[in-house]
Design an enzyme around this catalytic site. Structure first.
Site, PDB file in Angstrom:
ATOM      1  N   LYS A 142       0.819  -1.065   0.044  1.00  9.70           N
ATOM      2  CA  LYS A 142      -0.088   0.021  -0.153  1.00  9.70           C
ATOM      3  C   LYS A 142       0.780   1.156   0.080  1.00  9.70           C
ATOM      4  CE  LYS A 142      -4.610  -1.430   1.282  1.00  9.70           C
ATOM      5  NZ  LYS A 142      -5.782  -1.154   2.212  1.00  9.70           N
ATOM      6  N   LYS A 177      -9.899  -4.977  -5.095  1.00  7.57           N
ATOM      7  CA  LYS A 177     -10.548  -3.696  -5.577  1.00  7.57           C
ATOM      8  C   LYS A 177      -9.619  -2.698  -5.812  1.00  7.57           C
ATOM      9  CE  LYS A 177     -11.502  -3.926  -0.722  1.00  7.57           C
ATOM     10  NZ  LYS A 177     -12.282  -4.618   0.068  1.00  7.57           N
ATOM     11  N   LYS A 192      -3.306 -11.204  -6.357  1.00 12.96           N
ATOM     12  CA  LYS A 192      -4.761 -11.353  -5.764  1.00 12.96           C
ATOM     13  C   LYS A 192      -5.777 -10.485  -6.475  1.00 12.96           C
ATOM     14  CE  LYS A 192      -5.156  -8.524  -1.762  1.00 12.96           C
ATOM     15  NZ  LYS A 192      -5.459  -8.313  -0.700  1.00 12.96           N
TER      16      LYS A 192
HETATM   17  P1  TYM Z   1     -10.308  -6.702   3.387  1.00 14.58           P
HETATM   18  O1  TYM Z   1     -11.358  -5.831   3.504  1.00 14.58           O
HETATM   19  O2  TYM Z   1      -9.135  -6.397   2.070  1.00 14.58           O
HETATM   20  O3  TYM Z   1     -10.740  -8.042   2.683  1.00 14.58           O
HETATM   21  C1  TYM Z   1     -11.804  -8.727   3.633  1.00 14.58           C
HETATM   22  C2  TYM Z   1     -11.635 -10.199   3.594  1.00 14.58           C
HETATM   23  O4  TYM Z   1     -11.602 -10.513   2.058  1.00 14.58           O
HETATM   24  C3  TYM Z   1     -10.488 -11.311   1.809  1.00 14.58           C
HETATM   25  N1  TYM Z   1     -10.063 -11.225   0.689  1.00 14.58           N
HETATM   26  C4  TYM Z   1      -9.777 -12.154  -0.346  1.00 14.58           C
HETATM   27  N2  TYM Z   1     -10.019 -13.608  -0.105  1.00 14.58           N
HETATM   28  C5  TYM Z   1      -9.624 -14.340  -1.227  1.00 14.58           C
HETATM   29  N3  TYM Z   1      -9.054 -13.749  -2.264  1.00 14.58           N
HETATM   30  C6  TYM Z   1      -8.902 -12.445  -2.638  1.00 14.58           C
HETATM   31  N4  TYM Z   1      -8.537 -12.070  -3.800  1.00 14.58           N
HETATM   32  C7  TYM Z   1      -9.290 -11.524  -1.448  1.00 14.58           C
HETATM   33  N5  TYM Z   1      -9.320 -10.236  -1.298  1.00 14.58           N
HETATM   34  C8  TYM Z   1      -9.598 -10.122  -0.082  1.00 14.58           C
HETATM   35  C9  TYM Z   1      -9.433 -11.024   2.860  1.00 14.58           C
HETATM   36  O5  TYM Z   1      -8.467 -11.865   3.443  1.00 14.58           O
HETATM   37  C10 TYM Z   1     -10.494 -10.552   4.331  1.00 14.58           C
HETATM   38  O6  TYM Z   1     -10.679 -11.964   4.995  1.00 14.58           O
HETATM   39  N6  TYM Z   1      -7.753  -5.964   7.542  1.00 14.58           N
HETATM   40  C11 TYM Z   1      -8.691  -6.452   7.000  1.00 14.58           C
HETATM   41  C12 TYM Z   1     -10.310  -6.234   7.562  1.00 14.58           C
HETATM   42  C13 TYM Z   1     -10.266  -6.404   8.924  1.00 14.58           C
HETATM   43  C14 TYM Z   1     -10.313  -7.783   9.575  1.00 14.58           C
HETATM   44  C15 TYM Z   1     -10.154  -7.357  11.137  1.00 14.58           C
HETATM   45  C16 TYM Z   1     -10.435  -9.088   9.313  1.00 14.58           C
HETATM   46  C17 TYM Z   1     -10.025  -5.606   9.913  1.00 14.58           C
HETATM   47  N7  TYM Z   1     -10.147  -5.966  11.256  1.00 14.58           N
HETATM   48  C18 TYM Z   1     -10.356  -8.312  11.844  1.00 14.58           C
HETATM   49  C19 TYM Z   1     -10.389  -9.971  10.268  1.00 14.58           C
HETATM   50  C20 TYM Z   1     -10.242  -9.652  11.531  1.00 14.58           C
HETATM   51  C21 TYM Z   1      -8.955  -6.252   5.416  1.00 14.58           C
HETATM   52  O7  TYM Z   1      -8.502  -5.341   4.946  1.00 14.58           O
HETATM   53  O8  TYM Z   1      -9.474  -7.190   4.712  1.00 14.58           O
END
Ligand code: TYM
Length: 336
Positions: free
Chosen positions: A119, A204, A201
């Site tokens: 990032k 978005k 991966k």
């Molecule tokens: P975020 O918002 O980027 O993504 C949310 C969830 O989607 C999964 N994910 C994917 N899984 C498979 N293939 C992909 N291409 C893909 N892109 C995203 C992510 O692994 C995630 O599970 N930091 C976290 C959000 C968060 C969180 C938490 C998660 C904040 N606090 C506490 C778990 C527990 C995040 O940015 O995910």
């Protein structure tokens, strides 16, 4: 809401950022599992809106994105009556514990986070301190609920490892305070790759809109994106080395339909990539159709959404305050 009757069930916590586009990766890697786990665990879920301002947001669009994400996750099958589902910024304990955990997390540990490195490259003009300390906030989210399991995609595994390390460090200084959580990573969909560069991966934040599919993309857009998906010159629908694009499409097909990779290979024996890409597009469209319909109804029902996120925030505050109080007492803060 699960409090006394289900006390013995294990606790699940997870969250997703409301960054505008909720992708098929988010759905298959995380949301689909959130929904499945609701009956067997005490699940608590959140829209992680505090995390999102590590990247600059337009206020009007941000407010809408938070509400859209809230409605969309319910449309995907999260039932807030069963699994408290709140908006992170409504529960002040998260930011408070995050500050405390920042003081127990090392600069070196945070510097190693690949998401921070990625990032800060992407947003070189805004490498803010929040972007750097973001994993401490994620650790706070998880540890506040004495969480056993965290359903996430593979890309968040490193943050979970850090959460475990920080929790163990705190426990070793002050005695048992936090439950040490484990990652729950599904067998399929754990890493959905870009449709344009299947070595990366699906994200978005990818500038190429053909690289990702959004849950709310219109059917013709979804189909177009799958038809344009990058493949290889082998022309055999099977998992293999150097076939990243096809491996990814098989993974998506498997996560969406529940079929195994072998079943899919058999089904498409002797058929070309064109046929296969169309079939994956159709399967995804069928999967998201009912979600899109429910979302259309829910987003108009502001009263329902407000009632649900308020009730869930109240519940989350009550549970998380217990952990925060315990932490503060152990550190030596004077009770109020
Ligand atoms: P975020 O918002 O980027 O993504 C949310 C969830 O989607 C999964 N994910 C994917 N899984 C498979 N293939 C992909 N291409 C893909 N892109 C995203 C992510 O692994 C995630 O599970 N930091 C976290 C959000 C968060 C969180 C938490 C998660 C904040 N606090 C506490 C778990 C527990 C995040 O940015 O995910």
């Amino acid at each position: 809401m699960p409090e006394t009757a289900n006390e013995k069930k294990k606790v699940i916590f997870s969250a997703i950022q409301p960054s505008g586009t909720i992708t098929l990766g988010n759905y298959l890697g995380a949301l689909q599992n959130w929904v499945k786990l609701q009956d067997d665990y005490n699940c608590i879920y959140a829209v992680a809106d505090l995390h999102t301002i590590t990247v600059r947001q337009d206020p009007k669009a941000f407010r809408q994105n938070i509400l859209d994400a809230y409605a969309l996750f319910i449309a995907c099958g999260i039932d807030p009556e069963k699994s408290p589902f709140f908006i992170q910024s409504h529960v002040h304990t998260h930011a408070e514990l995050a500050w405390i955990l920042n003081c127990y997390t090392q600069f070196g540990e945070l510097s190693r986070m690949t998401q921070f490195k990625d990032k800060s490259q992407k947003h070189a003009d805004n490498i803010n301190a929040g972007l750097f300390t973001y994993p401490s906030l994620m650790a706070a989210d998880i540890l506040l609920y004495q969480t056993d399991l965290v359903p996430i995609g593979i890309d968040q595994k490193q943050h979970l490892e850090l959460t475990r390390n920080v929790a163990e460090r705190f426990n070793s200084i002050y005695g048992s305070t936090f439950k040490i959580p484990e990652a729950y990573i599904g067998q399929t969909g754990a890493k959905v790759m870009s449709l344009q560069d299947p070595t990366k991966k699906m994200s978005k934040s990818d500038e190429n809109v053909n690289a990702w599919v959004a849950i709310l993309d219109k059917p013709d857009v979804i189909m177009k994106k799958f038809k344009r998906a990058v493949t290889d010159s082998d022309a055999k629908v099977c998992v293999g080395e150097g076939k990243d694009g096809i491996n990814n499409l098989i993974g998506i097909m498997s996560a969406v339909t529940g079929k195994t990779a072998d079943e899919i290979t058999l089904e498409f024996e002797g058929r070309g990539y064109g046929d296969f890409k169309t079939a994956v597009g159709e399967a995804v469209i069928e999967k998201v159709r009912p979600i899109q319909e429910r979302f259309g109804q829910l987003i108009k029902n502001k009263d329902y959404l407000t009632e649900q996120y308020r009730k869930s925030a109240e519940f989350a505050l009550k549970i998380s305050q217990r952990t925060l109080d315990k932490v503060m007492k152990k550190i030596g803060y004077v009770a109020k």
